[in-house]
Design a protein around this motif. Structure first.
Motif, short mmCIF file in Angstrom:
data_model
loop_
_atom_site.label_atom_id
_atom_site.label_comp_id
_atom_site.label_asym_id
_atom_site.label_seq_id
_atom_site.Cartn_x
_atom_site.Cartn_y
_atom_site.Cartn_z
N SER B 48 0.83 -1.21 0.00
CA SER B 48 0.00 0.00 0.00
C SER B 48 0.86 1.26 0.00
CB SER B 48 -1.01 -0.01 1.14
OG SER B 48 -0.46 -0.50 2.30
N THR B 49 1.97 1.26 0.76
CA THR B 49 2.81 2.48 0.77
C THR B 49 3.51 2.66 -0.58
OG1 THR B 49 4.52 1.22 1.92
CG2 THR B 49 3.26 2.74 3.24
N TRP B 50 3.97 1.55 -1.18
CA TRP B 50 4.67 1.68 -2.46
C TRP B 50 3.71 2.14 -3.56
CZ3 TRP B 50 5.33 -0.07 -7.51
CH2 TRP B 50 6.58 0.22 -8.07
N SER B 51 2.50 1.56 -3.53
CA SER B 51 1.51 1.97 -4.54
C SER B 51 1.16 3.45 -4.38
CB SER B 51 0.22 1.15 -4.40
OG SER B 51 0.52 -0.21 -4.49
N THR B 52 1.11 3.92 -3.13
CA THR B 52 0.84 5.35 -2.90
C THR B 52 2.03 6.19 -3.34
OG1 THR B 52 -0.42 4.65 -0.97
CG2 THR B 52 0.01 7.00 -1.17
N ALA B 53 3.24 5.67 -3.06
CA ALA B 53 4.47 6.42 -3.38
C ALA B 53 4.54 6.77 -4.87
CB ALA B 53 5.70 5.62 -2.96
N ILE B 54 4.16 5.81 -5.74
CA ILE B 54 4.33 6.07 -7.17
C ILE B 54 3.34 7.12 -7.70
CG2 ILE B 54 5.46 3.90 -7.80
CD1 ILE B 54 2.79 2.86 -8.79
N ARG B 116 7.64 13.73 -1.00
CA ARG B 116 6.71 12.89 -0.26
C ARG B 116 6.71 11.43 -0.76
NH1 ARG B 116 0.35 14.54 -0.07
NH2 ARG B 116 -0.39 12.87 1.24
N GLY B 117 6.69 11.30 -2.09
CA GLY B 117 6.67 9.95 -2.67
C GLY B 117 7.95 9.18 -2.37
N ASP B 118 9.08 9.90 -2.38
CA ASP B 118 10.36 9.24 -2.08
C ASP B 118 10.38 8.76 -0.63
OD1 ASP B 118 11.35 9.89 -4.68
OD2 ASP B 118 11.65 11.94 -3.97
N LEU B 119 9.86 9.59 0.27
CA LEU B 119 9.83 9.18 1.68
C LEU B 119 8.91 7.97 1.87
CD1 LEU B 119 9.76 12.69 3.40
CD2 LEU B 119 11.65 11.07 3.32
N LEU B 120 7.78 7.97 1.15
CA LEU B 120 6.88 6.82 1.23
C LEU B 120 7.56 5.55 0.71
CD1 LEU B 120 3.46 8.33 0.13
CD2 LEU B 120 3.93 7.17 2.29
N ALA B 121 8.37 5.70 -0.35
CA ALA B 121 9.09 4.54 -0.91
C ALA B 121 10.11 4.02 0.11
CB ALA B 121 9.77 4.91 -2.21
N ILE B 122 10.74 4.94 0.86
CA ILE B 122 11.68 4.52 1.90
C ILE B 122 10.93 3.78 3.01
CG2 ILE B 122 13.26 5.33 3.71
CD1 ILE B 122 14.06 7.61 1.79
N ILE B 123 9.76 4.31 3.37
CA ILE B 123 8.95 3.62 4.40
C ILE B 123 8.55 2.22 3.90
CG2 ILE B 123 6.73 3.68 5.62
CD1 ILE B 123 7.04 6.77 5.65
N SER B 124 8.20 2.13 2.61
CA SER B 124 7.81 0.82 2.07
C SER B 124 9.00 -0.14 2.12
CB SER B 124 7.26 0.93 0.65
OG SER B 124 8.28 1.00 -0.30
N SER B 125 10.22 0.39 1.99
CA SER B 125 11.41 -0.49 2.06
C SER B 125 11.57 -1.07 3.47
CB SER B 125 12.68 0.27 1.65
OG SER B 125 13.13 1.11 2.70
N LEU B 126 11.13 -0.32 4.48
CA LEU B 126 11.18 -0.84 5.85
C LEU B 126 10.22 -2.03 6.01
CD1 LEU B 126 11.24 2.56 7.78
CD2 LEU B 126 13.12 0.92 7.63
N PHE B 127 9.02 -1.89 5.43
CA PHE B 127 8.06 -3.00 5.51
C PHE B 127 8.53 -4.21 4.68
CE2 PHE B 127 4.98 0.67 6.10
CZ PHE B 127 4.93 0.50 7.48
N TYR B 128 9.13 -3.91 3.53
CA TYR B 128 9.68 -4.97 2.66
C TYR B 128 10.75 -5.73 3.44
CZ TYR B 128 11.54 -6.68 -1.91
OH TYR B 128 11.95 -7.42 -2.98
#
Lengths: 49, 254
Positions: B48-54, B116-128
């Motif tokens: 969900s965070t990665w999909s939002t990030a893009i 914002r999107g880059d930060l969300l992608a970093i957050i998604s990397s934590l979940f990954y």
């Protein structure tokens, strides 16, 4: 059967046991499947994992 | 929506497999159920965070930043699990990540501003990364089929809640869209997650996560014959660096 022969060859060459060979085969399958599915969708580079 | 259908269809198919094979799902202790539950939650949050990030950054940036997950995995392995990772491992990881930065991160290198999107992608990397770490532990106590089934089921439930809360349209989509969901569920979700979870049962997450950087690089390579895309010379060099870095990581830890 070719599969046991291949596994045996890989194990001898790399010093891996059967489970490690299968784990790497699974990892390779995962990478290949995900890459191909992204290409076939022509979509983002990592929507699939 | 795609993530929900992907997980939902996959969990229905996996349920049939688990029932048909009479798989043993119950672990030695009920507390161990937290592992697949966390795995499913991490998967859903990653998606969900990665999909939002893009929606807020470009795909190359999101791909690059999501693929720093192996760094988090290695840090947790060292700091919390007391794994010993040699200097050569870190060199290999640094090389692989640098190579990925060259392949995907030229925008970010030229304009090192995180939106914002880059930060969300970093957050998604934590979940990954969380998925890799939890699955390595979970696979000590669960066979691969029950583990994948539980994580997929939890992720589907969570994503259903997210979609309902966001008011996304889940029904009345074109038939081709549902066919696409089916394909993604069977190929990407079941085959991809099954093989990844199998590997994490026998290899440490600190090896599997860096090796997965190969996936976007291979995608870029396959796009040459399949989609007629071209890579620049620097991207070829970056791809070679990724391969060599992954090779080093695997030789040191494999």
């Amino acid at each position: 059967m070719i599969e046991p022969k291949l596994l045996s060859l890989r194990s001898r060459l790399l010093g891996w046991n059967r489970q490690t060979v299968l784990a790497y085969a699974a990892l390779a399958l995962c990478v290949l499947v995900l890459s191909l599915s992204v290409c076939s969708c022509a979509g983002p580079a990592r929507p699939v994992l | 929506v795609t993530s929900f259908y992907r997980m939902g269809i996959a969990s229905v198919v996996m349920t049939a497999i688990v029932v048909q094979r009479r798989e043993k799902v119950r672990p030695a202790r009920w507390g161990l159920m937290l592992l697949p539950l966390a795995g499913g939650l991490f998967t859903a949050l990653d998606h969900s965070t990665w999909s939002t990030a893009i929606n807020y950054t470009n795909i190359a940036n999101a791909t690059l930043l999501n693929n720093i997950a192996p760094l988090w995995v290695a840090l947790v392995a060292v700091l919390f699990w007391r794994e010993r990772l040699r200097g050569l491992f870190w060199a290999g990881l640094a090389l692989a990540l640098s190579g990925a930065a060259i392949v995907f991160g030229m925008d970010l290198i030229h304009d090192p501003h995180l939106g914002r999107g880059d930060l969300l992608a970093i957050i998604s990397s934590l979940f990954y990364a969380g998925y890799f770490l939890v699955t390595q532990r979970g696979r000590l106590h669960f066979d691969v089929i029950p583990y994948v089934w539980l994580t997929t089921f939890v992720a589907a439930l969570f994503l259903l809640g997210v979609n309902l809360a966001a008011g996304h349209q889940l029904l009345g989509l074109p038939p081709q869209t549902y066919l696409m969901f089916l394909g993604v569920a069977l190929i990407s979700q079941i085959t991809g997650y099954f093989s990844l979870s199998y590997a994490l049962g026998h290899l440490p997450a600190s090896v599997v996560a860096p090796t997965m950087i190969l996936q976007p690089v291979l995608t870029a390579l396959l796009a040459i014959p399949l989609a007629g895309e071209l890579l620049s010379t620097s991207q070829w060099v970056g791809g070679a660096a990724v391969l060599f870095g992954i090779y080093i990581v695997n030789r040191v830890r494999g």
